[in-house]
Design a protein around this motif. Structure first.
Motif, short mmCIF file in Angstrom:
data_model
loop_
_atom_site.label_atom_id
_atom_site.label_comp_id
_atom_site.label_asym_id
_atom_site.label_seq_id
_atom_site.Cartn_x
_atom_site.Cartn_y
_atom_site.Cartn_z
N LEU A 141 113.89 1.33 48.95
CA LEU A 141 114.39 1.53 50.32
C LEU A 141 115.89 1.75 50.24
CD1 LEU A 141 114.44 1.24 53.47
CD2 LEU A 141 114.50 -1.24 53.11
N VAL A 142 116.38 2.81 50.88
CA VAL A 142 117.82 3.10 50.97
C VAL A 142 118.17 3.26 52.44
CG1 VAL A 142 119.70 4.64 50.33
CG2 VAL A 142 117.82 4.23 48.71
N ALA A 143 118.97 2.34 52.98
CA ALA A 143 119.38 2.39 54.38
C ALA A 143 120.84 2.82 54.46
CB ALA A 143 119.19 1.02 55.04
N VAL A 144 121.10 3.94 55.13
CA VAL A 144 122.45 4.50 55.23
C VAL A 144 123.05 4.14 56.58
CG1 VAL A 144 123.82 6.61 55.10
CG2 VAL A 144 121.75 6.39 53.71
N ASP A 145 123.99 3.21 56.59
CA ASP A 145 124.62 2.71 57.80
C ASP A 145 123.58 2.43 58.89
OD1 ASP A 145 127.15 1.79 58.41
OD2 ASP A 145 127.71 3.54 59.59
N PRO A 146 122.59 1.57 58.60
CA PRO A 146 121.53 1.31 59.58
C PRO A 146 122.06 0.61 60.82
CG PRO A 146 121.45 -0.30 57.80
CD PRO A 146 122.47 0.73 57.40
N VAL A 147 121.42 0.86 61.96
CA VAL A 147 121.82 0.27 63.24
C VAL A 147 120.58 -0.19 63.99
CG1 VAL A 147 122.99 0.67 65.44
CG2 VAL A 147 123.86 1.76 63.38
N ASP A 148 120.63 -1.41 64.52
CA ASP A 148 119.51 -1.97 65.28
C ASP A 148 119.95 -2.19 66.73
OD1 ASP A 148 117.13 -3.05 66.04
OD2 ASP A 148 117.32 -4.91 64.89
N GLY A 180 118.80 -12.42 63.21
CA GLY A 180 119.91 -13.36 63.36
C GLY A 180 119.88 -14.48 62.34
N ARG A 181 118.94 -14.44 61.40
CA ARG A 181 118.82 -15.49 60.38
C ARG A 181 119.00 -14.89 59.00
NH1 ARG A 181 114.22 -15.90 63.29
NH2 ARG A 181 112.95 -15.42 61.44
N SER A 182 119.88 -15.47 58.22
CA SER A 182 120.15 -14.99 56.87
C SER A 182 118.89 -15.05 56.01
CB SER A 182 121.26 -15.82 56.24
OG SER A 182 121.58 -15.34 54.95
N ARG A 183 118.68 -14.02 55.21
CA ARG A 183 117.56 -13.91 54.26
C ARG A 183 116.20 -14.04 54.94
NH1 ARG A 183 120.83 -11.65 52.34
NH2 ARG A 183 122.36 -12.30 50.80
N SER A 184 116.07 -13.46 56.11
CA SER A 184 114.82 -13.54 56.86
C SER A 184 113.96 -12.29 56.74
CB SER A 184 115.11 -13.80 58.34
OG SER A 184 115.92 -12.76 58.88
N LEU A 185 114.49 -11.20 56.21
CA LEU A 185 113.74 -9.95 56.09
C LEU A 185 113.16 -9.85 54.68
CD1 LEU A 185 116.18 -7.48 57.91
CD2 LEU A 185 114.32 -8.85 58.89
N ARG A 186 111.90 -10.14 54.55
CA ARG A 186 111.26 -10.16 53.23
C ARG A 186 110.76 -8.75 52.88
NH1 ARG A 186 110.58 -14.93 50.92
NH2 ARG A 186 108.95 -14.09 49.55
N VAL A 187 111.60 -8.04 52.17
CA VAL A 187 111.29 -6.68 51.74
C VAL A 187 110.89 -6.73 50.28
CG1 VAL A 187 112.21 -4.36 51.42
CG2 VAL A 187 112.89 -5.70 53.42
N SER A 188 109.73 -6.21 49.97
CA SER A 188 109.25 -6.27 48.59
C SER A 188 109.83 -5.16 47.73
CB SER A 188 107.72 -6.22 48.55
OG SER A 188 107.24 -5.04 49.15
N ALA A 189 110.33 -4.09 48.33
CA ALA A 189 110.89 -2.97 47.57
C ALA A 189 112.37 -3.19 47.30
CB ALA A 189 110.70 -1.67 48.35
N PRO A 190 112.87 -2.78 46.14
CA PRO A 190 114.32 -2.81 45.90
C PRO A 190 115.05 -2.07 47.00
CG PRO A 190 113.13 -2.28 43.89
CD PRO A 190 112.12 -2.24 45.00
N THR A 191 116.18 -2.62 47.44
CA THR A 191 116.84 -2.10 48.65
C THR A 191 118.33 -1.87 48.43
OG1 THR A 191 115.25 -3.27 50.04
CG2 THR A 191 117.29 -2.54 51.10
N LEU A 192 118.79 -0.70 48.81
CA LEU A 192 120.21 -0.37 48.85
C LEU A 192 120.64 -0.21 50.29
CD1 LEU A 192 122.96 0.66 47.73
CD2 LEU A 192 121.91 2.94 47.56
#
Length: 351
Positions: free
Chosen positions: A184-191, A206-218
């Motif tokens: 996963l590569v996110a380029v200046d992502p905005v929510d 709003g919680r640190s380390r709450s997004l459990r992504v199984s793919a390596p992420t940039l």
């Protein structure tokens, strides 16, 4: 400083210089060795290929669920695939120079036009992007140059701005995917427009380390994206829902060590990785609304090169270029304010 300390400092500087001179980081920021074919694939007509040649006419079963822009190496061979999702209310062709940079290093880039006009809800975009990934196995071959094959065991997803949010949503299983994601590569992502003003479905918690992504992420960020262009304009990547928040909430516990990376281009803005020429009213707005660092070419080379380095490591198994960026960030064509890896939380501000 005494003489011994001075000698040690000099030796350390020489060692770092030697490492940087031997690093492969710089090469990914330049155009790669492959010639590139740029093709449009529409739902109602056959693929059109830049540079001439007779396009093939796909059958009804090969037509994509959304119009596509496809950049691929011209040389015969098998290449991994990157699906790139455009930013809010912009056109996929605004990133064509970025796609060609990535494809020149041996990747097939598939960029759907997810919509023309859209409201705040991104659910349809998430589902449309998942549908495009599902289409790849049966239809992508018709949009590729002769002899070029897609390695569908190595499909990654990327996105810019709101497209970065959609890419995160796919990696977090907001839609069922027909193929597993390699990276996963996110380029200046905005929510959304700000904290408490997220667009549905919200990704950030709003919680640190709450997004459990199984793919390596940039996660790639911009130093100017969180700043407004003027007193009457909102920032294009508001603080609290931009790249820093995505990286802070990223949890790669299920992925390999050192599987997350955060790079921030200090002096560049939210749309500076787009083409030099973005025509029409939408293209004009990409320069008028967001604060910019000026010439887009260095930022485009940085985003393309960083993406290639990350994919080379986690998709291709060659970490030399990414390790080079980590060791010698000054080789980047733009100044970096953050060079951070999840394994040690090491942050390197570059003056």
């Amino acid at each position: 400083m005494d003489a011994a300390s001075a000698v040690l400092l000099f030796l350390a500087h020489c060692l770092l210089l030697h490492r940087c001179m031997g690093s492969e980081a710089g090469g990914v920021f330049d155009q790669g060795r492959h010639g590139v074919s740029l093709s449009r694939v529409d739902e109602a007509r056959a693929p059109w290929r830049c540079g001439g040649g007779t396009p093939s006419t796909p059958g009804a079963g090969t037509l994509p669920p959304k119009p596509l822009l496809v950049a691929a190496p011209r040389e015969a061979g098998e290449y991994p695939v990157l699906v790139f999702l455009h930013g809010y209310l912009v056109v996929n062709s605004f990133y064509s120079q970025l796609f060609q940079h990535i494809a020149s290093h041996g990747f097939i880039v598939v960029a759907p036009q997810l919509y023309t006009i859209s409201g705040p809800d991104t659910t349809e975009e998430i589902n449309a992007a998942a549908a495009v990934i599902g289409w790849l196995a049966g239809g992508l071959s018709s949009a590729l140059p002769p002899g070029v094959r897609a390695d569908l065991t190595k499909v990654s997803v990327s996105g810019h701005s709101r497209g970065g949010k959609v890419a995160f949503a796919l990696a977090l299983s907001h839609a069922k995917l027909a193929l597993p994601l390699a990276a996963l590569v996110a380029v200046d992502p905005v929510d959304g427009m700000g904290v408490g003003k997220q667009t549905p479905p919200p990704i950030l918690t709003g919680r640190s380390r709450s997004l459990r992504v199984s793919a390596p992420t940039l996660v790639i960020g911009t130093g100017l994206g969180e700043l407004p262009r003027g007193p009457l304009l909102p920032p294009c990547a508001p603080l609290g829902v931009s790249h820093a928040a995505f990286y802070d909430e990223l949890d790669c516990a299920a992925a390999p060590p050192t599987a997350a990376c955060h790079l921030v281009a200090r002096d560049y803005g939210h749309t500076d990785m787009m083409d030099d020429d973005t025509p029409g009213a939408r293209g004009m707005l990409t320069r008028m609304i967001c604060r910019s660092g000026g010439d887009r070419a260095p930022m485009r080379r940085f985003v393309g090169g960083a993406t290639v380095a990350f994919l080379n490591k986690w998709v291709g198994g060659d970490g030399a270029a990414l390790d080079g960026i980590r060791a010698c960030p000054e080789q980047s064509p733009v100044g970096l304010s953050v060079v951070e890896f999840l394994d040690d939380k090491a942050t390197a501000p570059i003056e």
